[in-house]
Enzyme design. Sequence first.
Site, PDB file in Angstrom:
ATOM      1  N   CYS A  26       0.869  -1.182   0.000  1.00 30.31           N
ATOM      2  CA  CYS A  26       0.000   0.000   0.000  1.00 30.31           C
ATOM      3  C   CYS A  26       0.902   1.228   0.000  1.00 30.31           C
ATOM      4  CB  CYS A  26      -0.946  -0.035   1.196  1.00 30.31           C
ATOM      5  SG  CYS A  26      -0.132  -0.139   2.795  1.00 30.31           S
ATOM      6  N   VAL A  27       0.448   2.321   0.539  1.00 26.19           N
ATOM      7  CA  VAL A  27       1.215   3.568   0.485  1.00 26.19           C
ATOM      8  C   VAL A  27       2.477   3.492   1.323  1.00 26.19           C
ATOM      9  CG1 VAL A  27       1.141   6.043   0.954  1.00 26.19           C
ATOM     10  CG2 VAL A  27      -0.878   4.886   0.069  1.00 26.19           C
TER      11      VAL A  27
END
Length: 469
Positions: A26-27
């Site tokens: 993810c981020v």
Amino acid sequence: MDLRQQAEEIVAALGGKENIQAATHCVTRLRLALADEGKVDKEALQNIDVVKGSFSANNQYQVVIGQGTVDKVYKEFIQVAEVGESTKDEVKETVSKNGNPLQRALKTLGDIFIPILPAIVTAGLLLGIHNILNNPGIFFDSASIIEVYPQWAGIADMIYVIANTAFAFLPALIGWSAVKKFGGSPLLGMVLGLALIHPSLLNPTDYASAALEGNAPVWNLFGLEIQRIGYQGQVLPVLFAAWVLAKIEIFLRRKVPDSFQLLVVAPVALLLTGIVSFIVIGPIMFIVGNAITDGFVAVFDTVAPVGGLLYGALYGALVVTGLHHTFLALDLQLIANTGATFLWPILALSNISQGSATLGVMLATKDEKLRGLSLTSWISAWLGVTEPAVFGVNLRFRYPFFLALGASAVAGTFIAWRGVEASSVGIGGVPGIFSILPGSWGAFAIGMVIVIVVPFVTTYLVAKRKKNV
């Protein structure tokens, strides 16, 4: 920094490439499906320069790298681990095969509610703003803002319409997400949810009143009378109906030739599920849902402080096991039945408490990596997302986690004793006060002081005495 070497060290600490089933990111984090999380060398993983923390959540092992850097590490990681790039859904599908039946059932419930959570949280926050504008006694004695400033009445009513939509059409949201999770067509799930709250159906309250007057509407199916009752705000009826719909649709898609599927599959699946829902699923699940909520209401009506103590003490532990998703459904059921929930305010305080303990670790430690992880985890927890704080910091040292549980138990006892309730589910952290019924703001604020001060101070003092952070 040699990212290739860092990736090799991460793979080794995770138990080797044979222990890695799938990987995505993810981020800020690598999100991994591992064959056996027991093989992870957490100490070695923690000592890798690029790693800022790690934790396990929902059967996914997550390694915190940091924004920007995680993309570069991931590219090296999948080459070293010899796994292809995976999507988040593919990783979820891989880990869904792990765990016992109860864990898989709870994960399924979480997978249904998590996609619709932004709509529910946003609606709760907007309803909180509506409460501020519409309720008397907040800023003016015995008067509301819109009574003092009538020009705001239109805005307040518009906010209510926008905010209440997610709750008014909740079965449609659940139907969409549930049927998608069960492998059917999400659009059919949405239509099924809307059918269960069709305007021609009386809501449960109005139906009860009509039944007392002897004019409750019914369908007559070959001599069998079926109540024409809607399931506005209900959770269990649409959940079980969505499962039935998906199973019928999947069965028909296997049996019906491709040339006839458009004419047969959706109409037959929706019609059969709708009839079964109104005859069997709806009435039974409505009774079950009411029984569950009545049980919790009875506990909090008779021994509210005990209920608050137990829920406050256990909610953080429920996050660790994944059971906390179950209580979102219960909150929504309570709101549908009684107009408010007494559980969600305790949840909000529990999240704040875990964040405050993480703040204590941040100020006590001299480790720059731990300080950075604690900072981001503290902010995240105070905004309602506690997994980084719980798994990345508090459980690592244990005592911050248990001190936070103790503080939330005390705060939960107090606000339950004072009868604090929320009109909706909002952000489960500091902004959560906007979802609290205005008459309970003072008591909830005292609860917030408890979960801000007590975990922070006690964690800081214990950390300084132990000198282990």
